[in-house]
Design a protein around this motif. Sequence first.
Motif, PDB file in Angstrom:
ATOM      1  N   ALA A 192       0.858  -1.187   0.000  1.00 53.04           N
ATOM      2  CA  ALA A 192       0.000   0.000   0.000  1.00 53.04           C
ATOM      3  C   ALA A 192       0.890   1.231   0.000  1.00 53.04           C
ATOM      4  O   ALA A 192       1.544   1.529   0.998  1.00 53.04           O
ATOM      5  N   ILE A 193       0.942   1.936  -1.118  1.00 48.85           N
ATOM      6  CA  ILE A 193       1.746   3.159  -1.163  1.00 48.85           C
ATOM      7  C   ILE A 193       0.882   4.401  -0.976  1.00 48.85           C
ATOM      8  O   ILE A 193       1.399   5.502  -0.909  1.00 48.85           O
ATOM      9  N   GLY A 194      -0.445   4.192  -0.886  1.00 49.24           N
ATOM     10  CA  GLY A 194      -1.336   5.318  -0.630  1.00 49.24           C
ATOM     11  C   GLY A 194      -2.539   4.884   0.164  1.00 49.24           C
ATOM     12  O   GLY A 194      -3.685   4.959  -0.315  1.00 49.24           O
ATOM     13  N   PRO A 195      -2.340   4.430   1.413  1.00 52.75           N
ATOM     14  CA  PRO A 195      -3.472   3.862   2.168  1.00 52.75           C
ATOM     15  C   PRO A 195      -4.565   4.864   2.510  1.00 52.75           C
ATOM     16  O   PRO A 195      -5.652   4.460   2.910  1.00 52.75           O
ATOM     17  N   ILE A 196      -4.283   6.155   2.376  1.00 51.98           N
ATOM     18  CA  ILE A 196      -5.346   7.130   2.645  1.00 51.98           C
ATOM     19  C   ILE A 196      -5.970   7.652   1.351  1.00 51.98           C
ATOM     20  O   ILE A 196      -6.856   8.498   1.380  1.00 51.98           O
ATOM     21  N   SER A 197      -5.502   7.168   0.218  1.00 59.91           N
ATOM     22  CA  SER A 197      -6.046   7.612  -1.068  1.00 59.91           C
ATOM     23  C   SER A 197      -7.385   6.941  -1.338  1.00 59.91           C
ATOM     24  O   SER A 197      -7.633   5.811  -0.894  1.00 59.91           O
ATOM     25  N   LYS A 198      -8.233   7.622  -2.097  1.00 60.31           N
ATOM     26  CA  LYS A 198      -9.507   7.034  -2.475  1.00 60.31           C
ATOM     27  C   LYS A 198      -9.304   6.185  -3.734  1.00 60.31           C
ATOM     28  O   LYS A 198      -9.538   6.625  -4.862  1.00 60.31           O
ATOM     29  N   VAL A 199      -8.863   4.958  -3.530  1.00 57.02           N
ATOM     30  CA  VAL A 199      -8.665   4.018  -4.628  1.00 57.02           C
ATOM     31  C   VAL A 199      -9.954   3.257  -4.913  1.00 57.02           C
ATOM     32  O   VAL A 199     -10.268   2.954  -6.060  1.00 57.02           O
ATOM     33  N   PHE A 200     -10.718   2.962  -3.869  1.00 55.81           N
ATOM     34  CA  PHE A 200     -11.886   2.077  -3.983  1.00 55.81           C
ATOM     35  C   PHE A 200     -13.181   2.847  -3.728  1.00 55.81           C
ATOM     36  O   PHE A 200     -13.208   3.816  -2.968  1.00 55.81           O
ATOM     37  N   THR A 201     -14.240   2.388  -4.384  1.00 55.09           N
ATOM     38  CA  THR A 201     -15.576   2.967  -4.217  1.00 55.09           C
ATOM     39  C   THR A 201     -16.582   1.835  -4.047  1.00 55.09           C
ATOM     40  O   THR A 201     -16.511   0.838  -4.775  1.00 55.09           O
ATOM     41  N   VAL A 202     -17.489   2.006  -3.097  1.00 53.03           N
ATOM     42  CA  VAL A 202     -18.554   1.017  -2.876  1.00 53.03           C
ATOM     43  C   VAL A 202     -19.893   1.706  -3.082  1.00 53.03           C
ATOM     44  O   VAL A 202     -20.119   2.832  -2.601  1.00 53.03           O
ATOM     45  N   GLU A 203     -20.810   1.051  -3.791  1.00 50.84           N
ATOM     46  CA  GLU A 203     -22.156   1.568  -4.029  1.00 50.84           C
ATOM     47  C   GLU A 203     -23.175   0.503  -3.677  1.00 50.84           C
ATOM     48  O   GLU A 203     -22.943  -0.689  -3.910  1.00 50.84           O
ATOM     49  N   ASP A 204     -24.293   0.943  -3.095  1.00 56.48           N
ATOM     50  CA  ASP A 204     -25.391   0.021  -2.814  1.00 56.48           C
ATOM     51  C   ASP A 204     -26.706   0.685  -3.218  1.00 56.48           C
ATOM     52  O   ASP A 204     -26.715   1.675  -3.986  1.00 56.48           O
ATOM     53  N   ALA A 205     -27.846   0.193  -2.698  1.00 60.61           N
ATOM     54  CA  ALA A 205     -29.164   0.710  -3.092  1.00 60.61           C
ATOM     55  C   ALA A 205     -29.344   2.172  -2.721  1.00 60.61           C
ATOM     56  O   ALA A 205     -30.133   2.888  -3.361  1.00 60.61           O
ATOM     57  N   ARG A 206     -28.638   2.652  -1.696  1.00 59.07           N
ATOM     58  CA  ARG A 206     -28.754   4.051  -1.274  1.00 59.07           C
ATOM     59  C   ARG A 206     -27.766   4.974  -1.982  1.00 59.07           C
ATOM     60  O   ARG A 206     -27.857   6.196  -1.849  1.00 59.07           O
ATOM     61  N   GLY A 207     -26.828   4.415  -2.716  1.00 52.80           N
ATOM     62  CA  GLY A 207     -25.808   5.242  -3.355  1.00 52.80           C
ATOM     63  C   GLY A 207     -24.433   4.863  -2.868  1.00 52.80           C
ATOM     64  O   GLY A 207     -24.174   3.701  -2.511  1.00 52.80           O
ATOM     65  N   GLU A 208     -23.529   5.832  -2.805  1.00 50.57           N
ATOM     66  CA  GLU A 208     -22.161   5.527  -2.415  1.00 50.57           C
ATOM     67  C   GLU A 208     -22.071   5.276  -0.911  1.00 50.57           C
ATOM     68  O   GLU A 208     -22.655   6.004  -0.108  1.00 50.57           O
ATOM     69  N   VAL A 209     -21.303   4.226  -0.573  1.00 55.43           N
ATOM     70  CA  VAL A 209     -21.038   3.888   0.819  1.00 55.43           C
ATOM     71  C   VAL A 209     -19.641   4.389   1.159  1.00 55.43           C
ATOM     72  O   VAL A 209     -18.667   3.986   0.525  1.00 55.43           O
ATOM     73  N   GLU A 210     -19.559   5.245   2.146  1.00 61.37           N
ATOM     74  CA  GLU A 210     -18.248   5.790   2.508  1.00 61.37           C
ATOM     75  C   GLU A 210     -17.339   4.677   3.032  1.00 61.37           C
ATOM     76  O   GLU A 210     -17.750   3.823   3.817  1.00 61.37           O
ATOM     77  N   ILE A 211     -16.078   4.704   2.560  1.00 62.31           N
ATOM     78  CA  ILE A 211     -15.049   3.790   3.063  1.00 62.31           C
ATOM     79  C   ILE A 211     -14.219   4.571   4.079  1.00 62.31           C
ATOM     80  O   ILE A 211     -13.548   5.549   3.733  1.00 62.31           O
ATOM     81  N   SER A 212     -14.296   4.163   5.340  1.00 65.55           N
ATOM     82  CA  SER A 212     -13.587   4.916   6.369  1.00 65.55           C
ATOM     83  C   SER A 212     -12.080   4.690   6.307  1.00 65.55           C
ATOM     84  O   SER A 212     -11.297   5.591   6.641  1.00 65.55           O
TER      85      SER A 212
END
Length: 463
Positions: free
Chosen positions: A388-408
């Motif tokens: 992991a060279i950027g563990p705080i970067s927004k590399v991944f996105t999760v979406e469900d029935a309500r929209g985007e799920v925040e990745i903490s």
Amino acid sequence: MRQVGAIIQKGPQHWAIIQQENGFGSVTLSGNWSADGLGIFKSAQVYARVVSEEDAREIVSWHPASMLAEQAWEITLDSIPAGGLYRLETCLQLDDNPAMEWANRGDMINHIGIGDLWVIAGQSNAAGYGKGPFQDSPQLGIHLLRNSGQWDLATHPFNESTASIHFENREAANPGHSPFLAFGKMIQKAAGIPIGLVQTSLGGSPLKAWNPDEDGVLHRNMINIIQSVGGKVRGILWYQGCSDCSPADSVSYLERFSNTVQHWRRELKDASLPILTVQLNRCTDVASIEANHSWGRVREAQRQAALTIPEVYVIPALDCSLSDGIHNSPAGNMIIGERMGKVALAHVYKREGIYAEAPCLTSAALIEEDALPSIRLEFANVNGYLLAIGPISKVFTVEDARGEVEISSWQITARNEITLKLARAVEGDAFVHGAYEMNPSSFLPLDSGSYMPTLAFYGQQVI
């Protein structure tokens, strides 16, 4: 003044690379002969041979040509071993003179190689638009069929249009540095044979131009060019997709690319023709939400093509530098050329011990062991362990029935595993994306064994 001796009228060009089969190649020569001014003689015979240009060794000894009417002749030299560079020589023997070194002169063809032909197809990053100085000098034994229809020593730029006879893929601007000279150097060094590069790409070209089921204009141009060099090639180097990053075209990209590959293989009579592809690099233009999803769908189609179509391979490019908003820089091209070379060596030339594949997502599992859920991503083709060279970067996105799920947060939890910690519970079906946007994070997880980033992915269902 009229030439005397053996005159070649048809045969390979200087600098031509001829596709080998099972370690050998063949050439056909034809022409006429003249003995004007050479005195009185009773019989005439044209001969041809192949000589190494490196040390003048005779590779194929003198063979007699078939002598035809009206002082014509023809000959096919078979079983020329893969290698070179070679010189094709002819001569005219009068009255069966056994001293071949004193036979009358004949034409010669220089700098011929028996090796492998690789076709370059796609849009501008295949044509090569890297700008700026970079050390990537030409090398004997890596030759290019230029758009003039003439073989030449391979030098940048590849897809330039001087005296072009192929207006279908004439660039609107002068191209620059290409990934494929670096590719050729790697293959030549490891396989020990000359490499011929056949450029057919066109900047900005959509997939429909390569797909006979739609437009197919560049498909037809490519097939015609391949036929002009003998109709047999070792494989296709494909870099395309930016022009299909629209809502309509991105959804159908995988199906249309699969059909395109079938057409190529059918017309070239090679059901297992290797296709080496590149997953799209970034585009730094202003992005809309839909544009981001379109780029994600095309990258996912490219990933799936390598997973579902036999003998199709893909390499990542998202860590490669740019020289403008969408074109790979020379430094980026060198990385791409090397990665494609490793894929060719591992899968086409069957060399062992080469890390050719990038980490590729295999599953996304929902974990509900804590108060808030997590998603566990597992990857194949991890030769060392994920970094992991950027563990705080927004590399991944999760979406469900309500929209985007925040990745903490996300972290690497095993050598081939990444865990995403979610900020809320998942509702309904959930999907995860990785580096899918037009211009995603530059800090993608890397494989310590190959130092390639994970392939981008889009729409992986969380189970």
